[in-house]
Design a protein around this motif. Sequence first.
Motif: not given
Length: 160
Positions: A1-25
């Motif tokens: 048996m082989k174990e596969i470990k999966i990791e994901s990175t998700i970034y969380v912003f508290d509000s729209l104002e924290e996003l870059p302008k092009e993402v807010i648009l």
Amino acid sequence: MKEIKIESTIYVFDSLEELPKEVILLMNKAIEAREKAYAPYSNFSVGAALLLDNNEIITGSNQENASYPSGLCAERTAIYYANSQYPNNKIVRMAITAGSKKNKTTDPIPPCGACRQAIAEYEVKQESPIEIYFMGEIGKIAKSDSLANLLPFIFDKSVL
């Protein structure tokens, strides 16, 4: 048996104002699209906006039907339209927002499984990742640099 470990990175912003302008648009375009959703059965409206590599912005909203499987999610509405009109352009970024008429959604709402598979198809097709930002009606916004963080084992043409 082989174990596969999966990791994901998700970034969380508290509000729209924290996003870059092009993402807010882009997120504002998704919010406008959400307001055009046809969701008389679930009362759950979703809007999506895509930024293509030619700077076009394509939007979509969920479209329900009394025959439930006949409806279509916002993300797929936008993706399929983008590919039908701009088949040689890449999707650079996607913004998604979802809201319920019953309860205020304040947590980020990710794409459903079917939409994740559709996004995966286009990441494979274009051979580059799609940035995905998603939120409820208000509150925090989550960001994934690629669909691979949301669907690590994709089904694609390589298995056919």
